[in-house]
Scaffold this motif. Structure first.
Motif, PDB file in Angstrom:
ATOM      1  N   UNK A 128      11.034  10.975 -43.306  1.00  0.00           N
ATOM      2  CA  UNK A 128      11.979  12.071 -43.146  1.00  0.00           C
ATOM      3  C   UNK A 128      13.123  11.618 -42.254  1.00  0.00           C
ATOM      4  N   UNK A 129      14.335  12.079 -42.572  1.00  0.00           N
ATOM      5  CA  UNK A 129      15.511  11.734 -41.782  1.00  0.00           C
ATOM      6  C   UNK A 129      16.420  12.941 -41.669  1.00  0.00           C
ATOM      7  N   UNK A 130      16.981  13.147 -40.483  1.00  0.00           N
ATOM      8  CA  UNK A 130      18.009  14.174 -40.302  1.00  0.00           C
ATOM      9  C   UNK A 130      19.361  13.480 -40.176  1.00  0.00           C
ATOM     10  N   UNK A 163      25.950  14.914 -38.981  1.00  0.00           N
ATOM     11  CA  UNK A 163      27.261  15.327 -39.469  1.00  0.00           C
ATOM     12  C   UNK A 163      27.181  16.307 -40.630  1.00  0.00           C
ATOM     13  N   UNK A 164      26.225  16.123 -41.524  1.00  0.00           N
ATOM     14  CA  UNK A 164      26.107  16.986 -42.701  1.00  0.00           C
ATOM     15  C   UNK A 164      25.031  18.050 -42.542  1.00  0.00           C
ATOM     16  N   UNK A 165      24.416  18.143 -41.355  1.00  0.00           N
ATOM     17  CA  UNK A 165      23.356  19.127 -41.087  1.00  0.00           C
ATOM     18  C   UNK A 165      22.251  19.053 -42.135  1.00  0.00           C
ATOM     19  N   UNK A 166      21.850  17.828 -42.478  1.00  0.00           N
ATOM     20  CA  UNK A 166      20.888  17.622 -43.556  1.00  0.00           C
ATOM     21  C   UNK A 166      19.528  17.183 -43.039  1.00  0.00           C
ATOM     22  N   UNK A 167      18.507  17.505 -43.822  1.00  0.00           N
ATOM     23  CA  UNK A 167      17.156  16.992 -43.646  1.00  0.00           C
ATOM     24  C   UNK A 167      16.703  16.504 -45.007  1.00  0.00           C
ATOM     25  N   UNK A 168      16.325  15.223 -45.093  1.00  0.00           N
ATOM     26  CA  UNK A 168      15.934  14.629 -46.370  1.00  0.00           C
ATOM     27  C   UNK A 168      14.606  13.913 -46.207  1.00  0.00           C
ATOM     28  N   UNK A 169      13.922  13.707 -47.337  1.00  0.00           N
ATOM     29  CA  UNK A 169      12.720  12.886 -47.390  1.00  0.00           C
ATOM     30  C   UNK A 169      13.040  11.657 -48.227  1.00  0.00           C
ATOM     31  N   UNK A 192      16.975   9.460 -51.521  1.00  0.00           N
ATOM     32  CA  UNK A 192      16.558  10.576 -50.664  1.00  0.00           C
ATOM     33  C   UNK A 192      16.453  11.886 -51.434  1.00  0.00           C
ATOM     34  N   UNK A 193      15.452  12.682 -51.051  1.00  0.00           N
ATOM     35  CA  UNK A 193      15.233  13.990 -51.656  1.00  0.00           C
ATOM     36  C   UNK A 193      15.671  15.062 -50.658  1.00  0.00           C
ATOM     37  N   UNK A 194      16.652  15.895 -50.989  1.00  0.00           N
ATOM     38  CA  UNK A 194      17.164  16.874 -50.028  1.00  0.00           C
ATOM     39  C   UNK A 194      16.177  18.001 -49.753  1.00  0.00           C
ATOM     40  N   UNK A 195      16.087  18.395 -48.493  1.00  0.00           N
ATOM     41  CA  UNK A 195      15.322  19.582 -48.086  1.00  0.00           C
ATOM     42  C   UNK A 195      16.283  20.624 -47.531  1.00  0.00           C
ATOM     43  N   UNK A 196      17.143  20.207 -46.623  1.00  0.00           N
ATOM     44  CA  UNK A 196      18.198  21.058 -46.068  1.00  0.00           C
ATOM     45  C   UNK A 196      19.495  20.263 -46.126  1.00  0.00           C
ATOM     46  N   UNK A 197      20.591  20.877 -46.591  1.00  0.00           N
ATOM     47  CA  UNK A 197      21.862  20.164 -46.654  1.00  0.00           C
ATOM     48  C   UNK A 197      23.028  21.004 -46.158  1.00  0.00           C
ATOM     49  N   UNK A 249       4.138  21.490 -47.142  1.00  0.00           N
ATOM     50  CA  UNK A 249       3.954  20.328 -48.008  1.00  0.00           C
ATOM     51  C   UNK A 249       4.638  20.490 -49.360  1.00  0.00           C
ATOM     52  N   UNK A 250       4.954  21.732 -49.727  1.00  0.00           N
ATOM     53  CA  UNK A 250       5.664  21.985 -50.985  1.00  0.00           C
ATOM     54  C   UNK A 250       7.174  22.016 -50.803  1.00  0.00           C
ATOM     55  N   UNK A 251       7.629  21.846 -49.577  1.00  0.00           N
ATOM     56  CA  UNK A 251       9.058  21.850 -49.309  1.00  0.00           C
ATOM     57  C   UNK A 251       9.633  23.213 -48.983  1.00  0.00           C
ATOM     58  N   UNK A 252       8.783  24.238 -48.883  1.00  0.00           N
ATOM     59  CA  UNK A 252       9.252  25.563 -48.502  1.00  0.00           C
ATOM     60  C   UNK A 252       9.611  25.587 -47.014  1.00  0.00           C
ATOM     61  N   UNK A 253      10.652  26.320 -46.657  1.00  0.00           N
ATOM     62  CA  UNK A 253      11.132  26.337 -45.285  1.00  0.00           C
ATOM     63  C   UNK A 253      10.956  27.718 -44.651  1.00  0.00           C
TER      64      UNK A 253
END
Length: 220
Positions: A107-109, A112-118, A130-135, A173-177
């Motif tokens: 996982x990486x945040x 600058x783009x306020x993103x969280x990706x896997x 990368x798979x976006x979770x929050x962008x 684990x399903x990516x729900x926030x």
């Protein structure tokens, strides 16, 4: 290089298999032994808002650290290579890193783009797309709300602090926030689960001004 804050300023720490602390300090990465000896492993003008601000270690002792839009892999033999480059996906300032419990994705945040990706790992350990979770900044948190530091629970839920917010972002684990309010806290920054000798059923959070540490229970 002129960062937003003067270097060296520690933003992240991990512990290696020998019990040494490795610390990301913007223009350098430090190694601190159990007897207090400190040395600089790497020093250069890293890119990004805060340079080297995120660290993670895999099961083979490879170190991963942020460098602007890139994530660098540093082997125990001292060899460095670009493990992932997020520039083609619009990422400019990777801030924090954290492996999942199976070391199948990192996982990486991105500040600058306020993103969280896997970022999934291939069979050879190479980075996949990368798979976006929050962008985008968390709702009702503008201009702040970027995901910052992350922790992974034993049940494989990810929690991230949010820039200048009194909330945590929870990802299952399903990516729900889900947003979790931190009672009595105005802003949080660095978060950690309680370890041996502490409350292991609680999350500890530093304040943005750095003067206090809060402890609060969480439910999964």
């Amino acid at each position: 290089r002129h960062y937003f804050f003067r270097s060296p300023l520690v933003w992240d720490m991990v512990m290696d298999a020998e019990g040494n602390i490795l610390a990301a300090a913007q223009d350098r990465i430090l190694k601190i032994t159990k007897d207090g000896y400190m040395e600089t492993l790497i020093e250069e003008a890293f890119d990004g808002f805060l340079g080297a601000s995120g660290l993670e270690i895999d099961t083979e002792g490879n170190l991963y650290y942020t460098n602007g839009s890139k994530i660098i892999k540093y082997t125990p033999e001292g060899e460095q290579s670009v493990w992932a480059d997020g520039s083609s996906f619009g990422f400019r300032t990777f801030f924090s890193l954290r492996f999942d419990c199976q070391y199948q994705k990192l996982y990486a945040t991105d500040f600058d783009t306020s993103s969280l990706v896997a970022i999934p790992l291939g069979a050879d350990g190479a980075a996949q797309d990368p798979l976006p979770i929050i962008q985008e900044p968390i709702k009702n948190a503008r201009p702040y709300g970027a995901p910052l530091n992350m922790i992974i629970s034993k049940n494989e839920f990810l929690y991230s602090s949010l820039d200048c917010r009194a909330q945590l972002l929870k990802v299952d684990k399903e990516g729900n926030t889900e947003l979790i309010e931190i009672p009595g806290l105005e802003q949080n920054h660095y978060i950690a689960f309680g370890g041996d000798g502490f409350d292991e059923e609680a999350v500890y959070a530093t304040t943005y001004d750095g003067n206090r540490i809060y402890r609060f229970s969480y439910l999964e």
